[in-house]
Motif scaffolding. Sequence first.
Motif, mmCIF file in Angstrom:
data_model
loop_
_atom_site.group_PDB
_atom_site.id
_atom_site.type_symbol
_atom_site.label_atom_id
_atom_site.label_comp_id
_atom_site.label_asym_id
_atom_site.label_seq_id
_atom_site.Cartn_x
_atom_site.Cartn_y
_atom_site.Cartn_z
ATOM 1 N N PHE A 1 10.020 8.050 -6.010
ATOM 2 C CA PHE A 1 9.060 7.150 -5.359
ATOM 3 C C PHE A 1 7.696 7.838 -5.346
ATOM 4 C CE2 PHE A 1 6.764 4.998 -2.047
ATOM 5 C CZ PHE A 1 7.226 3.691 -2.085
ATOM 6 N N PRO A 2 6.626 7.151 -5.798
ATOM 7 C CA PRO A 2 6.579 5.744 -6.222
ATOM 8 C C PRO A 2 6.949 5.584 -7.689
ATOM 9 C CG PRO A 2 4.388 6.667 -6.301
ATOM 10 C CD PRO A 2 5.283 7.762 -5.765
ATOM 11 N N SER A 3 7.205 4.336 -8.063
ATOM 12 C CA SER A 3 7.416 4.001 -9.471
ATOM 13 C C SER A 3 6.109 3.446 -10.019
ATOM 14 C CB SER A 3 8.538 2.970 -9.596
ATOM 15 O OG SER A 3 8.090 1.690 -9.123
ATOM 16 N N ALA A 4 6.168 2.919 -11.199
ATOM 17 C CA ALA A 4 4.979 2.315 -11.805
ATOM 18 C C ALA A 4 4.746 0.895 -11.313
ATOM 19 C CB ALA A 4 5.121 2.318 -13.322
ATOM 20 N N ASP A 5 5.655 0.370 -10.476
ATOM 21 C CA ASP A 5 5.583 -1.022 -10.037
ATOM 22 C C ASP A 5 5.498 -1.080 -8.510
ATOM 23 O OD1 ASP A 5 5.919 -3.686 -9.401
ATOM 24 O OD2 ASP A 5 7.558 -4.022 -10.813
ATOM 25 N N PRO A 6 4.285 -1.262 -7.946
ATOM 26 C CA PRO A 6 4.142 -1.291 -6.480
ATOM 27 C C PRO A 6 4.949 -2.403 -5.810
ATOM 28 C CG PRO A 6 2.010 -1.063 -7.548
ATOM 29 C CD PRO A 6 2.992 -1.382 -8.623
ATOM 30 N N MET B 1 0.801 -1.222 0.000
ATOM 31 C CA MET B 1 0.000 0.000 0.000
ATOM 32 C C MET B 1 0.835 1.273 0.000
ATOM 33 S SD MET B 1 -3.096 -0.989 2.632
ATOM 34 C CE MET B 1 -3.579 0.721 2.793
ATOM 35 N N THR B 2 2.094 1.196 0.439
ATOM 36 C CA THR B 2 2.918 2.404 0.506
ATOM 37 C C THR B 2 2.986 3.090 -0.848
ATOM 38 O OG1 THR B 2 4.268 1.240 2.144
ATOM 39 C CG2 THR B 2 5.123 3.321 1.282
ATOM 40 N N SER B 3 3.203 2.316 -1.882
ATOM 41 C CA SER B 3 3.295 2.868 -3.232
ATOM 42 C C SER B 3 1.982 3.532 -3.636
ATOM 43 C CB SER B 3 3.637 1.746 -4.217
ATOM 44 O OG SER B 3 3.772 2.246 -5.524
ATOM 45 N N ARG B 4 0.870 2.881 -3.335
ATOM 46 C CA ARG B 4 -0.438 3.436 -3.692
ATOM 47 C C ARG B 4 -0.730 4.712 -2.907
ATOM 48 N NH1 ARG B 4 -6.296 0.525 -2.604
ATOM 49 N NH2 ARG B 4 -7.576 1.968 -3.833
ATOM 50 N N ILE B 5 -0.412 4.704 -1.620
ATOM 51 C CA ILE B 5 -0.632 5.892 -0.793
ATOM 52 C C ILE B 5 0.164 7.073 -1.341
ATOM 53 C CG2 ILE B 5 -0.250 6.898 1.495
ATOM 54 C CD1 ILE B 5 -0.660 3.981 2.583
ATOM 55 N N ALA B 6 1.436 6.825 -1.678
ATOM 56 C CA ALA B 6 2.285 7.897 -2.198
ATOM 57 C C ALA B 6 1.753 8.420 -3.523
ATOM 58 C CB ALA B 6 3.715 7.380 -2.360
ATOM 59 N N ARG B 7 1.250 7.528 -4.364
ATOM 60 C CA ARG B 7 0.728 7.949 -5.671
ATOM 61 C C ARG B 7 -0.551 8.770 -5.517
ATOM 62 N NH1 ARG B 7 0.258 3.409 -7.460
ATOM 63 N NH2 ARG B 7 -1.987 3.052 -7.441
#
Length: 289
Positions: free
Chosen positions: A258-263, A221-227
């Motif tokens: 961060f984030p990249s396209a790959d969670p 979820m970190t990646s999604r939250i940042a996005r």
Amino acid sequence: MKSDAEIAIERLGGGWRALFALARGLARLPYRWQMRLAHLLSWPIAWAAGKRRAIVAANIALCFPELDARAQARLAARNLRCTAVSLFETSLAWFAPRSVTAGIVQVEGLEHLQRALQGGKGALCLFSHFTMIELGGRLLSEALGRPMHQMVRRNNDPAVEAVIDRGRRAFCERTLEKRDLGELLRSLREGHPVGYAPDQNFNLHMAFVPFFGQPAATLTMTSRIARLSRAPVLCVWVTRQPSGYGYRLRIDPPLPQFPSADPVADTARIIALLEAEVRKTPEQYLWAH
């Protein structure tokens, strides 16, 4: 009129009442007195760890295959004692007056978080499950001079949770239920620093990523939250000083690109950073989780 929390606390069982009363009393003692008692009692508490002892031993055997059986056993014993000490550190976080926690932490990199918050999009502060994680949230709030918002796991007993939540609010303005992504995003969009520990598994939004060479179920979820929030993401590391008294709290600069396209790749990146930190003080990580 009484609040729901006050009503819940009135239903607290006698055993819990006695335990919390003892924790509050101990938390008012001078810090070094508390830690001397914690280190003394860590031996019998660790000895009585029950099934947690087997969990710690299994995790350490998986993650440190380069150690022989005797070295693994020594690390497991040290970890169980550190985990026992963390019970006192948790009561310190929830119940100690400010005078007790003043001067017990060495802070590095606070300017990174202060600068990140100036952007107005909040800041996602990545904690990890070192044994003193609860105390780390309080120490960061006090160093920053403003209360954190914190994602937490609620206790299944509403009365116990009411006491814990009241304790956390000594340093935490808002506690966010671990699955409530909407509230977390709202806190960030309001410009708050939010504490969040991704090194765990909620059985949703997860992937298996390498941790000490083992596939570990970990939140993505970190990646999604940042996005979604566009908030900067900073790693926060809290460790106990080698003497056993006092703490080091380090805030790293925001993660670049961060984030990249790959969670999943983003998650593996964070867990690789965690592994590097755990290797510095492996006895202080929560292997009993």
